[in-house]
Design an enzyme around this catalytic site. Sequence first.
Site, PDB file in Angstrom:
ATOM      1  N   ILE A 137     -26.942 -42.613 -16.560  1.00 42.01           N
ATOM      2  CA  ILE A 137     -26.011 -43.605 -16.047  1.00 42.01           C
ATOM      3  C   ILE A 137     -25.536 -43.088 -14.693  1.00 42.01           C
ATOM      4  CG2 ILE A 137     -25.287 -44.600 -18.242  1.00 42.01           C
ATOM      5  CD1 ILE A 137     -22.893 -42.818 -18.303  1.00 42.01           C
ATOM      6  N   ASP A 138     -25.185 -44.002 -13.818  1.00 42.58           N
ATOM      7  CA  ASP A 138     -24.860 -43.629 -12.445  1.00 42.58           C
ATOM      8  C   ASP A 138     -23.678 -42.672 -12.370  1.00 42.58           C
ATOM      9  OD1 ASP A 138     -26.874 -45.338 -11.563  1.00 42.58           O
ATOM     10  OD2 ASP A 138     -25.507 -47.043 -11.389  1.00 42.58           O
ATOM     11  N   LYS A 139     -23.616 -41.940 -11.281  1.00 44.25           N
ATOM     12  CA  LYS A 139     -22.529 -40.977 -11.050  1.00 44.25           C
ATOM     13  C   LYS A 139     -21.158 -41.606 -11.276  1.00 44.25           C
ATOM     14  CE  LYS A 139     -20.468 -38.426  -7.127  1.00 44.25           C
ATOM     15  NZ  LYS A 139     -19.457 -39.400  -6.654  1.00 44.25           N
ATOM     16  N   THR A 141     -20.402 -44.355 -12.890  1.00 46.84           N
ATOM     17  CA  THR A 141     -20.269 -45.118 -14.131  1.00 46.84           C
ATOM     18  C   THR A 141     -19.871 -44.130 -15.224  1.00 46.84           C
ATOM     19  OG1 THR A 141     -21.958 -46.738 -13.483  1.00 46.84           O
ATOM     20  CG2 THR A 141     -21.475 -46.544 -15.827  1.00 46.84           C
ATOM     21  N   ARG A 238     -25.190 -53.691 -11.928  1.00 46.32           N
ATOM     22  CA  ARG A 238     -24.607 -53.828 -10.593  1.00 46.32           C
ATOM     23  C   ARG A 238     -25.392 -54.841  -9.751  1.00 46.32           C
ATOM     24  NH1 ARG A 238     -24.509 -47.694  -8.766  1.00 46.32           N
ATOM     25  NH2 ARG A 238     -23.389 -48.535  -6.956  1.00 46.32           N
TER      26      ARG A 238
END
Length: 304
Positions: A137-139, A141, A238
Site C-alpha cells: 500500500i502506498d507510503k 495510505t 486514487r
Amino acid sequence: MEQMQWTVSEEVKNDRIDKFLTSQDDEWSRSQVQQWIKDGQVLVNDKSSKSNYKVQVNDVITLTIPEPEELDVVAEDIPLDVVFEDADVIVINKPRGMVVHPAPGHYTGTLVNALLHHCKDLSGINGVVRPGIVHRIDKDTSGLIMVAKNDHAHESLVNQLKAKTTKRRYKAIVHGIIPHQHGTIEAPIGRDKKDRQSMTVTEENSRDAVTHFTVLECFKDFTYVQCELETGRTHQIRVHMKYIGYPLAGDPKYGPKKKTLDIEGQALHAAMLGFTHPKTGEELEFEAPLPEDMEELLHYLRKK
C-alpha cells in the site's frame, strides 16, 4: 533469475519494445526496461534488441530479470501494530507515512526494516529488499498489509491476489458530493505518458482495473466512501476516483494542487483485509480502525 516470455499480438504491432515491456508490469519504468535491453536481458526471437525496435506480430519476446541488487537492509527497532501473527503470516496495520520496502531515497525506516527486527522468518522469494512482501500500500495510505513468513505462504497469498479471492476494503474521503449510493468503476489503468511516475486511465498499454464503491456519508463539499478492490493496480483507488471526478482529499499526486484539508497525504485507509490461511485453509478477515487523522477530518466535516 526470473525469465518471462510473450508473443506479440496484432493490437501492439509496431510499438517500441521498451514501451511494450513497460506495459507488462506496473512497477517497471521505461528507464529500467531500457537498461535491461542495453544489458542484453531482452531477446527478440532469441536475438538481442535495441530499445527503439518496433515489435511485429508473432515476435517472441524473452526477458530475463536479473537478481535484485543486494542492499544491506538493516533491521530497525521500529514499533509495529501487529493485528495477527502465526508461523506463516503476519498482518500489520501500517501507519500513514511509512514506506513498505527499501528503495532509492528510502533505505531506512521502512516496514521491511521493522519486520526484520520483529521476526527472523520471512519469505525469501522477493530477495533481501522485499522479504515477505506480497502486496503493497502506498507510503501515505494507512492500514492493513499481509506479509508471508515462509515461501509456501508467499506463493499461496500471491496466487490468491491473482485469482481475486482476497478481500480488500478501503475507507476514503473524496472531494465533491457523490449523488448515488453505490457504483463500480471499470476502467483500465496504465502509466501516464506525460508523467512516468503517475498512473492514469488509458486504453494504451494498460491493465484491467475494477473498483466498487459505497457512499458512507456526505458533507458540504466532501464524501466519505468505502472502496472495494476487485483488482490491485498501482494507485488504483486514487486514479479511479479522480477519473470519475471525485479525487481523494489530501492526495498530492492526483488531487487538487491547493491543499484543502489538514492531512499529510491522501485520506485513504486499508480498513479490511480477508484471505484464506495458506496452511489451515481457514477464511480470515481483519479490520483496522480509522487512524486518528482521518477521524479528526470526519469530525471537522460533520461540524461544518
